[in-house]
Design a protein around this motif. Structure first.
Motif, mmCIF file in Angstrom:
data_model
loop_
_atom_site.group_PDB
_atom_site.id
_atom_site.type_symbol
_atom_site.label_atom_id
_atom_site.label_comp_id
_atom_site.label_asym_id
_atom_site.label_seq_id
_atom_site.Cartn_x
_atom_site.Cartn_y
_atom_site.Cartn_z
ATOM 1 N N ALA A 42 0.826 -1.206 0.000
ATOM 2 C CA ALA A 42 0.000 0.000 0.000
ATOM 3 C C ALA A 42 0.862 1.259 0.000
ATOM 4 O O ALA A 42 0.402 2.316 -0.412
ATOM 5 C CB ALA A 42 -0.934 0.001 1.209
ATOM 6 N N LEU A 43 2.104 1.134 0.458
ATOM 7 C CA LEU A 43 2.962 2.312 0.596
ATOM 8 C C LEU A 43 3.994 2.425 -0.526
ATOM 9 O O LEU A 43 4.907 3.230 -0.456
ATOM 10 C CB LEU A 43 3.669 2.274 1.958
ATOM 11 N N PRO A 89 9.148 -0.019 0.351
ATOM 12 C CA PRO A 89 9.037 0.978 -0.714
ATOM 13 C C PRO A 89 10.259 1.884 -0.696
ATOM 14 O O PRO A 89 10.737 2.270 0.372
ATOM 15 C CB PRO A 89 7.767 1.753 -0.355
ATOM 16 N N ARG A 90 10.795 2.191 -1.851
ATOM 17 C CA ARG A 90 11.998 3.020 -1.914
ATOM 18 C C ARG A 90 11.744 4.230 -2.792
ATOM 19 O O ARG A 90 10.799 4.273 -3.576
ATOM 20 C CB ARG A 90 13.178 2.215 -2.483
ATOM 21 N N ARG A 91 12.648 5.183 -2.634
ATOM 22 C CA ARG A 91 12.612 6.364 -3.475
ATOM 23 C C ARG A 91 13.979 6.456 -4.127
ATOM 24 O O ARG A 91 15.006 6.411 -3.449
ATOM 25 C CB ARG A 91 12.332 7.580 -2.599
ATOM 26 N N TRP A 96 -2.078 -2.238 -7.799
ATOM 27 C CA TRP A 96 -2.005 -2.961 -6.526
ATOM 28 C C TRP A 96 -1.835 -2.058 -5.315
ATOM 29 O O TRP A 96 -2.475 -2.294 -4.293
ATOM 30 C CB TRP A 96 -0.903 -4.018 -6.583
ATOM 31 N N PRO A 97 -0.987 -1.038 -5.358
ATOM 32 C CA PRO A 97 -0.846 -0.215 -4.138
ATOM 33 C C PRO A 97 -2.169 0.394 -3.692
ATOM 34 O O PRO A 97 -2.473 0.415 -2.504
ATOM 35 C CB PRO A 97 0.150 0.861 -4.563
ATOM 36 N N TYR A 98 -2.973 0.881 -4.653
ATOM 37 C CA TYR A 98 -4.244 1.494 -4.271
ATOM 38 C C TYR A 98 -5.200 0.443 -3.721
ATOM 39 O O TYR A 98 -5.914 0.655 -2.751
ATOM 40 C CB TYR A 98 -4.887 2.215 -5.461
#
Lengths: 370, 295
Positions: free
Chosen positions: A31-32, A47-49, A334-336
């Motif tokens: 989700a993130l 999750p990465r940036r 998928w995240p949403y």
């Protein structure tokens, strides 16, 4: 030996617990994440940036593929984005693909893949501009995309309506079930009258009837009353007592000494007042259990709303979440979807932590006495 | 009846009147009506037309009906023993003197509270053939061609059994409560007599909780025959090659997608009879295997 078996018990419990928690963990981390990180294989856990310079400016990027052989970063005539091609396939100012005619290209950058560290293709978030950078220039850090939650709510379109509907149904079902079931359970446990046992037997027998048997005529009934498409079919029935809850509450009511009612009767107290002011307050724990499970039942219900709710503007959260999956044409976001699932699950888990003991008592009660 | 008796009966009936009314309208009438519809051609829009036993005869020749029966039985043969044994194992482990028992119990129990739709979404994601966590993990440890859990008809039922296993915490808590009611004196006596842990389990614990085993089996069968939600959501109905077209899903489709309400009602009655027969059989069996304390 004793120690070994104890260790084994812990090991099994911990492994089992990990397996049971994993789906939740995976839901939340998904989700993130930004969408592209759910499509990359293999997945990173968190999750990465990513940040890298494109055209000299440091910005957030999406990493593409690694460059594994000496290559050129070339722009084809007429194309807006450069591509990576093997160095060996470019000569005389043209790229010679394995199949097809040579394409004239402008060489932007040389990439000596073997040597000073891997190179990687990156593109900016719009996907319009891209570049090729050394892997050491690609910075990455853990970064949670909380903005996925408002985005998920938005992509469910009528979220606030769905939430309101679900809460209305929960409220009405809890109120209806608790009040009516308590009243009926009182009649079956604290009053003695002719025909009581026979009717109670009938009540128990109704628990055996599978829902599909009554499904079609109930639908016909609510349809002829003009209630299909409204919330009414989903709560009206709760005000007419639920057999299982009557049974549960009756067990509880029977444990309260008879003398209490007798004393009240001698003092001239009416039967309804005895029920309302003496017995009900004593039975609050059992009523809370019934209310809790009714709330969950209404919050989680799928088949009922599926049958009766027809307007996509006016669903419950459960149906809205389902619609979110099916409305995705092509690639699922998928995240949403996971963010929305988290939102639907969260109240249930919160409720559990506030009323943990009630849950366990309630479950044990249904199992043992049932 | 004396006046006092009559008064008491009136008051009693007044208290149970919500259920009595509800019974007549929401159970009594629908049961009779659905029995009638099961002998009719009925689409809800027009009046039912009597066709006698036609719906029941159609069932016998309807290969999709038989497929739904097969699917339901096969699924339950997998999911039911798996669920009952796993839940019992977890409960036995939790019944040991372990630390943080409450935490473990909460962890095992919470998934059973999760709304079916949300749970289905999470498992759709985990079991996704290319991107799913499970297959990525399998590929990482060397399975180059992991199963397509949701697409390959051979794997859809095991996948759903796995999903249902995640929700077994409910049963765990029921077992755990029963295990805590096993008389300590019996276990100690067996221990003094030199019974091994395994023999104590088989000869003391299991007989002592046999009413609860029986209860869970019964609930499992009745619920298992009506399995609907997660399959319906995850597979969008019948699934690949109708591999998860379960009985209840076929009833739903007949009723609300094809508007064969008569046929759906007939199927529902067959289900009802099946449940009745299985329950009777189970209760016959239970006389031999279930021990009630104090009898």
């Amino acid at each position: 030996m004793r120690k070994v078996s104890k260790l084994l018990v812990y090991a099994l419990l911990v492994v089992g617990a990990a397996v049971f928690v994993l789906p939740f963990a995976w839901m939340v981390v998904t989700a993130l994440k930004p969408i592209d990180q759910t499509l990359a294989q293999p997945h990173a856990w968190l999750p990465r940036r990513f940040e890298a310079p494109i055209g000299g400016r440091l910005q957030e990027v999406r990493p593409g593929g690694f460059v594994t052989e000496p290559s050129l970063w070339v722009l084809q005539g007429g194309a807006s984005r450069p591509v990576v091609v093997p160095q060996a396939s470019v000569w005389d100012g043209a790229w010679h693909p394995a199949v097809g005619a040579p394409v004239p290209v402008v060489v932007l950058k040389q990439v000596p893949a073997s040597g000073t560290g891997a190179w990687i293709e990156v593109s900016d978030l719009s996907g319009l501009s891209s570049d090729i950078v050394r892997q050491s220039d690609l910075k990455s850090r853990v970064s949670f995309r909380w903005e996925n939650f408002p985005k998920a709510i938005k992509s469910m379109r009528h979220f606030s309506r769905y939430l309101a509907n679900t809460l209305i149904l929960c409220l009405l079902n809890v109120a209806g079930t608790v009040l009516s079931s308590a009243m009926v359970a009182y009649g079956f446990s604290r009053l003695e009258w002719r025909g009581r046992e026979g009717l109670f037997g009938l009540l128990l027998a109704t628990m055996m009837i599978p829902f599909p048997v009554v499904m079609v005529p109930l639908y016909g009934l609510f349809r002829s009353l003009g209630m299909v498409g409204t919330l009414q079919p989903l709560w009206v029935g709760s005000f007419f007592a639920n057999a299982f809850n009557v049974f549960l509450l009756r067990q509880f009511f029977r444990t309260i000494p008879k003398d209490l009612s007798e004393a009240a009767r001698i003092d001239g107290c009416g039967e309804f007042r005895i029920f309302w002011q003496i017995i009900l307050p004593l039975c609050t724990p059992a009523l809370i259990v019934v209310g809790l499970f009714t709330f969950l039942g209404a919050w989680n219900d799928y088949l009922g709303p599926l049958i009766y709710l027809t307007d996509e503007h006016d669903l419950t959260l459960a149906l809205g979440l389902d619609a979110m999956k099916s409305s995705e044409s092509g690639a699922t976001e998928w995240p949403y979807l996971m963010a929305a699932s988290t939102l639907v699950i969260l109240p249930v888990i919160t409720l559990f932590f506030f009323a943990q003991r009630k849950f366990v008592e309630g479950i044990a009660l249904t199992g043992i006495k049932g | 009846m004396t006046p006092g008796e009559r008064r008491r009966t009136v008051v009693g009936l007044a208290f149970v009147s919500p259920w009595l009314l509800g019974f007549l309208v929401f159970t009594g009438y629908p049961v009779c009506a659905s029995l009638y519809y099961s002998f009719c051609d009925y689409d809800v829009l027009s009046r039912p037309v009597w066709v006698g036993l036609l719906n029941y005869q159609d069932m016998i020749s309807d290969s999709v009906f038989w497929q739904s029966v097969r699917n339901t039985l096969l699924f339950n043969l997998m999911a039911l023993p798996l669920g009952l044994v796993s839940a019992l194992t977890l409960a036995l482990l939790l019944n040991q003197p372990v630390r943080m028992r409450g935490t473990f119990r909460a962890i095992y129990y919470i998934p059973s509270l999760v709304p079916a739709v949300a749970g289905a979404m999470v498992w759709l994601w985990i079991l996704n053939g290319r991107l799913g966590l499970l297959n990525q993990a399998l590929e990482a440890i060397g399975f180059s061609n992991p199963p397509q859990w949701l697409v390959d008809p051979a794997w859809t039922k095991p996948s759903l059994a796995l999903v249902s296993l995640w929700g077994c915490g409910n049963t765990v808590v029921i077992y755990l409560a029963a295990l805590q009611g096993v008389p300590q004196s019996l276990l100690e006596a067996a221990m003094i007599d030199g019974a091994s842990p395994f023999r104590r389990l088989v000869h003391v614990t299991l007989p002592a909780i046999s009413p609860v085993l029986y209860f869970n089996l019964l609930i499992g069968i009745i619920g298992g025959l009506q399995v609907f939600t997660s399959a319906f959501i995850m597979m969008g109905g019948a699934g690949p090659e109708r591999s998860v077209l379960f009985y209840a899903i076929y009833i739903y489709q007949n009723a609300f997608e094809y508007r064969h309400m008569g046929y759906a009602s007939a199927m529902a009655w067959v289900l009802c009879m099946l449940i009745l027969v299985l329950t009777l059989m189970a209760s016959r069996l239970s006389r031999r295997f279930v021990h009630y304390q104090g009898e």
